[in-house]
Write a protein that holds these residues in place. Sequence first.
Motif, PDB file in Angstrom:
ATOM      1  N   TYR A  29      -4.281  51.206 -58.111  1.00 29.61           N
ATOM      2  CA  TYR A  29      -4.027  50.781 -59.690  1.00 29.61           C
ATOM      3  C   TYR A  29      -4.678  49.380 -59.916  1.00 29.61           C
ATOM      4  O   TYR A  29      -4.926  49.236 -61.187  1.00 29.61           O
ATOM      5  CB  TYR A  29      -2.358  50.386 -59.754  1.00 29.61           C
ATOM      6  CG  TYR A  29      -1.667  49.469 -58.821  1.00 29.61           C
ATOM      7  CD1 TYR A  29      -2.122  48.151 -59.206  1.00 29.61           C
ATOM      8  CD2 TYR A  29      -0.861  49.754 -57.882  1.00 29.61           C
ATOM      9  CE1 TYR A  29      -1.227  47.030 -58.384  1.00 29.61           C
ATOM     10  CE2 TYR A  29      -0.140  48.816 -57.357  1.00 29.61           C
ATOM     11  CZ  TYR A  29      -0.328  47.458 -57.564  1.00 29.61           C
ATOM     12  OH  TYR A  29       0.195  46.395 -56.751  1.00 29.61           O
ATOM     13  N   ARG A  46       1.057  58.684 -64.806  1.00 32.85           N
ATOM     14  CA  ARG A  46       1.456  58.521 -63.441  1.00 32.85           C
ATOM     15  C   ARG A  46       0.958  59.697 -62.627  1.00 32.85           C
ATOM     16  O   ARG A  46       0.764  59.409 -61.589  1.00 32.85           O
ATOM     17  CB  ARG A  46       3.012  58.653 -63.956  1.00 32.85           C
ATOM     18  CG  ARG A  46       3.718  58.037 -62.225  1.00 32.85           C
ATOM     19  CD  ARG A  46       3.547  56.746 -61.872  1.00 32.85           C
ATOM     20  NE  ARG A  46       3.864  55.481 -63.044  1.00 32.85           N
ATOM     21  CZ  ARG A  46       3.832  54.291 -62.667  1.00 32.85           C
ATOM     22  NH1 ARG A  46       3.332  54.087 -61.565  1.00 32.85           N
ATOM     23  NH2 ARG A  46       4.280  53.707 -63.589  1.00 32.85           N
ATOM     24  N   GLN A 106       1.425  54.982 -66.905  1.00 30.54           N
ATOM     25  CA  GLN A 106       1.112  53.791 -65.738  1.00 30.54           C
ATOM     26  C   GLN A 106       1.089  52.809 -66.545  1.00 30.54           C
ATOM     27  O   GLN A 106       1.868  51.740 -66.282  1.00 30.54           O
ATOM     28  CB  GLN A 106      -0.344  54.547 -65.470  1.00 30.54           C
ATOM     29  CG  GLN A 106      -1.117  53.703 -64.449  1.00 30.54           C
ATOM     30  CD  GLN A 106      -0.538  53.440 -63.108  1.00 30.54           C
ATOM     31  OE1 GLN A 106       0.575  54.339 -62.601  1.00 30.54           O
ATOM     32  NE2 GLN A 106      -0.647  52.471 -62.275  1.00 30.54           N
ATOM     33  N   ASP A 109      -6.539  50.159 -63.450  1.00 34.24           N
ATOM     34  CA  ASP A 109      -6.021  49.346 -64.362  1.00 34.24           C
ATOM     35  C   ASP A 109      -7.088  48.451 -65.019  1.00 34.24           C
ATOM     36  O   ASP A 109      -6.787  48.367 -66.193  1.00 34.24           O
ATOM     37  CB  ASP A 109      -4.764  48.645 -64.052  1.00 34.24           C
ATOM     38  CG  ASP A 109      -3.560  49.362 -63.548  1.00 34.24           C
ATOM     39  OD1 ASP A 109      -3.691  50.773 -64.039  1.00 34.24           O
ATOM     40  OD2 ASP A 109      -2.775  48.875 -63.118  1.00 34.24           O
ATOM     41  N   GLY A 161       6.523  53.365 -67.495  1.00 32.18           N
ATOM     42  CA  GLY A 161       6.327  52.318 -66.363  1.00 32.18           C
ATOM     43  C   GLY A 161       7.237  51.616 -65.741  1.00 32.18           C
ATOM     44  O   GLY A 161       8.418  51.975 -65.894  1.00 32.18           O
ATOM     45  N   ARG A 181      -5.238  56.413 -67.464  1.00 26.64           N
ATOM     46  CA  ARG A 181      -4.387  56.890 -66.450  1.00 26.64           C
ATOM     47  C   ARG A 181      -2.910  57.337 -66.685  1.00 26.64           C
ATOM     48  O   ARG A 181      -2.148  56.280 -67.620  1.00 26.64           O
ATOM     49  CB  ARG A 181      -4.407  55.921 -65.292  1.00 26.64           C
ATOM     50  CG  ARG A 181      -5.389  56.592 -64.332  1.00 26.64           C
ATOM     51  CD  ARG A 181      -6.837  55.782 -64.705  1.00 26.64           C
ATOM     52  NE  ARG A 181      -7.760  55.959 -63.707  1.00 26.64           N
ATOM     53  CZ  ARG A 181      -9.209  55.614 -63.727  1.00 26.64           C
ATOM     54  NH1 ARG A 181      -9.388  54.906 -64.955  1.00 26.64           N
ATOM     55  NH2 ARG A 181     -10.088  56.126 -63.049  1.00 26.64           N
ATOM     56  N   HIS A 198      -2.855  58.638 -61.429  1.00 27.71           N
ATOM     57  CA  HIS A 198      -2.567  57.670 -60.457  1.00 27.71           C
ATOM     58  C   HIS A 198      -1.992  58.148 -59.244  1.00 27.71           C
ATOM     59  O   HIS A 198      -2.729  57.974 -58.204  1.00 27.71           O
ATOM     60  CB  HIS A 198      -1.534  56.612 -61.068  1.00 27.71           C
ATOM     61  CG  HIS A 198      -1.200  55.930 -59.909  1.00 27.71           C
ATOM     62  ND1 HIS A 198      -1.990  54.738 -59.444  1.00 27.71           N
ATOM     63  CD2 HIS A 198       0.008  55.662 -59.061  1.00 27.71           C
ATOM     64  CE1 HIS A 198      -1.286  54.259 -58.533  1.00 27.71           C
ATOM     65  NE2 HIS A 198      -0.155  54.403 -58.284  1.00 27.71           N
ATOM     66  N   ASP A 226       5.614  58.340 -56.158  1.00 32.61           N
ATOM     67  CA  ASP A 226       5.991  58.009 -57.447  1.00 32.61           C
ATOM     68  C   ASP A 226       7.034  58.885 -58.045  1.00 32.61           C
ATOM     69  O   ASP A 226       7.224  58.703 -59.412  1.00 32.61           O
ATOM     70  CB  ASP A 226       5.153  57.582 -58.310  1.00 32.61           C
ATOM     71  CG  ASP A 226       4.647  56.073 -58.670  1.00 32.61           C
ATOM     72  OD1 ASP A 226       5.318  55.454 -57.844  1.00 32.61           O
ATOM     73  OD2 ASP A 226       3.307  55.692 -59.084  1.00 32.61           O
TER      74      ASP A 226
END
Length: 389
Positions: free
Chosen positions: A202, A76, A63, A206, A116, A74, A79, A109
């Motif tokens: 995100y 992928r 991620q 994030d 990423g 996190r 997320h 995704d």
Amino acid sequence: MKKGRNELLLEEEKILAPYAVNSRNSGGRAYPEPEHPYRLPFQRDKDRIIHSHAFKRLEYKTQVFVYSEGDHFRNRLTHTLEVAGISKTISKVLGLNEDLSESIALAHDLGHSPFGHAGQEALASLMKDKGGFEHNKQSLRVVQKLERRYPDFPGLNLCEETLLGIMKHGGGYEPSNLLEVRRAKGPSLEAMIVDTSDEITYSAHDLEDGLESGLLRLEDVKGLSIWKRIQDSLPKLEQNPNAETHSISRSIGRVLLNLMVSDLIDSIHETITKQKVISRESISELYEKKIKLVQFSEEFQKEFHELKNFLFQFLYRHSEVSRMSERGKEIIHLLFKHFENHPESIPESYRNREEEDGRMRIICDYIAGMTDRYAIEKLKREGIFWFPY
């Protein structure tokens, strides 16, 4: 009481808003299949996505922080699950089709490369003038062609509405009937909600991971306009001198997430009422007029934009993140060039498509499907180049 397909369809229609996508009127599948006696079409799509190989690999795809940086950041997969949860919440409150929103979110995704956005940039550069690479387009390619779980058709044979939702922004795709439908009708409200839920997820998480990693400073976050809203909702935890950093960061992430979702729901409801949205056709008409149904309130939108700029400048461009990104790009470039020169190293299932798709595309498909750790391991096994990641 045992509920069959008809009972489930009637129940769904009772709770769905008139502008929602309902299962009875779904556009069907590219390869006709008999309907399931007790599972509605978007439920089946959701399960097909979860059982796919591409979905399982998301766990070891980056991620922001590569898997070797820590177990609690996190990836992928986490997320994706968070996007699905938020999309489902918003859809439920607004009377939309939760199963459709969840399916689109779970698939959004699947085409993301390892490492990423750095991985996407590397593949886009390598595939320039060779058809290009973009992860939303690759997600559609995965579910339509690359997954091979069923003997009667390629891909997962998902419903038309799920495929249309994966087609983010509706541009840059190969000409097809599906693309014509997307251009004519625009995205469903369920699909629009997934797009914004992705941004919400995100941004909040994030920020949380950035604080927990120490790459972001709480003092800098407090300089954002949105901090006033966060502070008003935040428990007194951040004022406790003995509070651990991760406790504070998780509280901030949780509060911020709730603020964004709540504002978005209120704003969508207000716009639906103001624009007199009464059907799926109403949504298409507004889309054609470029009237946005899914957006934050005006003041919140400014604060959200400031937050995204903050993350871009102080987290995504942080020297440590840049270091990881550059290593990821280098790995992808090394692998790509190796497979160009040594196609025998590519699995047979990919090589079988070389005549149809060309060598560059099958190499791109193979690398895009790799996890971070598999890409690194492949370097070692092929004897290309190695350095500690």
